[in-house]
Design a protein around this motif. Structure first.
Motif, mmCIF file in Angstrom:
data_model
loop_
_atom_site.group_PDB
_atom_site.id
_atom_site.type_symbol
_atom_site.label_atom_id
_atom_site.label_comp_id
_atom_site.label_asym_id
_atom_site.label_seq_id
_atom_site.Cartn_x
_atom_site.Cartn_y
_atom_site.Cartn_z
ATOM 1 N N GLY A 1 61.446 -15.275 -36.945
ATOM 2 C CA GLY A 1 61.449 -14.973 -35.888
ATOM 3 C C GLY A 1 62.170 -14.250 -34.801
ATOM 4 N N GLY A 2 62.598 -13.141 -35.116
ATOM 5 C CA GLY A 2 62.321 -12.080 -34.562
ATOM 6 C C GLY A 2 61.480 -11.902 -33.469
ATOM 7 N N ASN A 3 62.055 -11.445 -32.893
ATOM 8 C CA ASN A 3 60.301 -11.823 -31.448
ATOM 9 C C ASN A 3 60.802 -10.187 -30.355
ATOM 10 N N HIS A 4 59.907 -10.375 -29.596
ATOM 11 C CA HIS A 4 59.792 -10.053 -28.295
ATOM 12 C C HIS A 4 58.653 -9.542 -27.528
ATOM 13 N N LEU A 5 59.080 -8.969 -25.967
ATOM 14 C CA LEU A 5 57.510 -9.351 -25.108
ATOM 15 C C LEU A 5 57.652 -8.185 -24.718
ATOM 16 N N ALA A 6 56.367 -8.157 -24.639
ATOM 17 C CA ALA A 6 55.573 -6.786 -24.298
ATOM 18 C C ALA A 6 55.070 -7.077 -22.992
ATOM 19 N N LEU A 7 54.909 -5.925 -22.148
ATOM 20 C CA LEU A 7 54.288 -5.387 -20.566
ATOM 21 C C LEU A 7 53.604 -4.166 -20.957
ATOM 22 N N TYR A 8 51.890 -4.594 -20.223
ATOM 23 C CA TYR A 8 51.277 -3.649 -20.071
ATOM 24 C C TYR A 8 51.205 -2.671 -18.872
ATOM 25 N N VAL A 9 51.094 -1.670 -18.934
ATOM 26 C CA VAL A 9 52.057 -0.545 -17.797
ATOM 27 C C VAL A 9 51.550 0.469 -17.163
ATOM 28 N N GLY B 1 69.915 -7.166 -21.875
ATOM 29 C CA GLY B 1 71.440 -7.686 -21.797
ATOM 30 C C GLY B 1 71.738 -8.718 -22.540
ATOM 31 N N ILE B 2 70.367 -9.589 -22.164
ATOM 32 C CA ILE B 2 70.371 -10.944 -22.464
ATOM 33 C C ILE B 2 69.786 -10.792 -23.649
ATOM 34 N N GLY B 3 69.592 -9.952 -24.707
ATOM 35 C CA GLY B 3 69.222 -10.045 -26.198
ATOM 36 C C GLY B 3 68.007 -10.327 -25.851
ATOM 37 N N LEU B 4 67.341 -9.932 -25.545
ATOM 38 C CA LEU B 4 65.371 -10.162 -25.263
ATOM 39 C C LEU B 4 65.068 -8.473 -25.252
ATOM 40 N N TYR B 5 64.238 -8.335 -26.577
ATOM 41 C CA TYR B 5 63.444 -7.284 -26.908
ATOM 42 C C TYR B 5 62.142 -7.352 -26.357
ATOM 43 N N ILE B 6 62.506 -5.939 -24.967
ATOM 44 C CA ILE B 6 61.271 -5.536 -23.992
ATOM 45 C C ILE B 6 60.090 -4.913 -24.809
ATOM 46 N N GLU B 7 59.244 -4.973 -24.524
ATOM 47 C CA GLU B 7 58.487 -3.416 -24.972
ATOM 48 C C GLU B 7 57.653 -3.389 -24.191
ATOM 49 N N VAL B 8 57.555 -2.039 -23.131
ATOM 50 C CA VAL B 8 56.187 -1.578 -22.549
ATOM 51 C C VAL B 8 55.096 -0.551 -22.731
ATOM 52 N N VAL B 9 54.131 -0.602 -23.182
ATOM 53 C CA VAL B 9 52.954 -0.260 -23.263
ATOM 54 C C VAL B 9 51.416 -0.604 -22.772
ATOM 55 N N HIS B 10 50.851 1.140 -22.852
ATOM 56 C CA HIS B 10 49.787 1.467 -22.128
ATOM 57 C C HIS B 10 48.617 1.961 -23.368
#
Length: 387
Positions: A302-310, A351-360
């Motif tokens: 159930g671990g998770n992250h959201l990735a943004l393309y930059v 700070g809200i607990g969510l993991y964010i990935e930034v990726v290119h």
């Protein structure tokens, strides 16, 4: 997932108009690159997302492990953890990254929908009943209850939805959306509506048959501890745009069962537009009995992250590092060899607990493409505020 979908008649009317988008966000961000979550069995998760949902396996990577502190520094997991990763393309717009971890300290019981950090996604279909019937034929995959319709007086009135089980314990929602929604009278903001192109298994792509009427991923959703704080982070830091807020009374046993949560309390939700191709829903359960209050680690089921393309990972990482509560894990790295050689990335714990990935990804092709016709969804030509 929808708070508003489960709300009974007599729920509060639409709230005030949403404020105009602040046009903030992560520098050089183009779109959501992928949603990732950790499953207990990678083979079963791939089978479900490919054979049952009609996704397309793009690649499966070799096991990743280190004998130093790299796993803790970069992924926030036990140093002796190891992981395998697969990427499935779901419809026209969504990359779904699946992880399985072997770790001395991981949690193997999936979070419930009301637990902090619980994640799910929804597929938009033209006919929910037909999609459920197809899932049963490919399963058995059981709905939580009957198909429900959002009642009049709510921002999403007319949406039809149901949740079903998945092999890894996370709910999957099926949703149909009418041509217009009541909230649109209150704001110029519009949710992303997935298009009509989905591999159907007859085009030589290798993809399985999609569910009947499938259009794409309708939204991504997280359970958060503080809805105001989470909305501020998504809008002011990540550059999301508010669509509407709504509330559901979960003292009604049928409403609670439809969401897969204990009866009692209230569900508060905000719906957001996240870049050019994604919607996000943030859910906060008040007075929910026995809910976990710790966000799952990446190695937990159930671990998770959201990735943004930059375009510029280092610039995006520096921006996030300057935001209150955010911690960049290690430093940006470029994968030197293998199927994703040239991929530059870094994780950020927020700070809200969510993991964010930034990726290119590098310009041109990636090495994995030499062995398959499948392609991950790229960000070519897209910009965060393009609609």
């Amino acid at each position: 997932m929808t708070t508003n979908t489960g709300a009974p008649d007599g729920a509060p009317p639409l709230g005030p108009p949403a404020r105009a988008a602040a046009r903030r966000g992560v520098p050089s961000a183009r779109r959501v690159d992928h949603l990732a979550f950790t499953v207990p069995d990678l083979d079963r998760a791939i089978d479900f997302t490919v054979r049952v949902l009609g996704g397309e396996l793009v690649y499966r990577l070799p096991s990743l492990a280190h004998d130093d502190d790299w796993m803790r520094e970069h992924l926030d997991v036990h140093p002796r953890a190891d992981t395998e990763i697969a990427l499935v393309r779901l419809g026209p717009t969504t990359n779904l990254e699946l992880f399985v971890y072997r770790s001395p300290d991981h949690r193997d019981v999936p979070p419930r929908p009301n637990d902090l950090g619980s994640v799910h996604f929804a597929l938009r279909v033209t006919d929910v009943d037909s999609a459920v019937a197809a899932l049963r034929e490919r399963g058995p995959w059981h709905p939580y209850g009957p198909v429900r319709t959002v009642p009049e007086g709510l921002p999403g009135a007319g949406m039809r939805w149901v949740r079903v089980t998945t092999p890894w314990g996370m709910p999957l929602e099926l949703r149909s959306v009418p041509g217009s929604l009541p909230y649109e009278r209150q704001t110029s903001a519009r949710r992303f509506l997935p298009g009509s192109t989905w591999h159907n298994g007859a085009d030589g792509s290798g993809a399985a048959a999609a569910l009947p009427g499938a259009r794409g991923v309708d939204h991504l959703a997280w359970t958060v501890a503080d809805l105001d704080e989470a909305e501020r982070f998504f809008t002011e830091v990540l550059g999301a745009e508010r669509l509407y807020r709504t509330t559901a009374d979960l003292t009604d046993p049928e409403s609670a069962a439809a969401l897969g949560v204990p009866q009692g309390g209230t569900l508060h939700q905000v719906a957001l537009r996240m870049g050019p191709t994604d919607n996000v829903e943030l859910n906060c359960f008040h007075d929910s009995s026995g809910a976990r209050r710790r966000w799952p680690r990446n190695s937990d089921v159930g671990g998770n992250h959201l990735a943004l393309y930059v375009d510029h990972v280092d610039e995006a990482a520096a921006y996030l590092a300057a935001q209150p509560g955010c911690t960049v894990l290690g430093a940006p790295e470029t994968i030197p060899q293998g199927p994703l050689a040239g991929d530059r990335w870094v994780y950020v714990r927020t700070g809200i607990g969510l993991y964010i990935e930034v990726v290119h990804m590098p310009d041109g092709s990636l090495p994995y493409e030499r062995g398959t016709t499948a392609r991950r969804r790229a960000a070519d030509g897209e910009r965060w505020w393009s609609r």
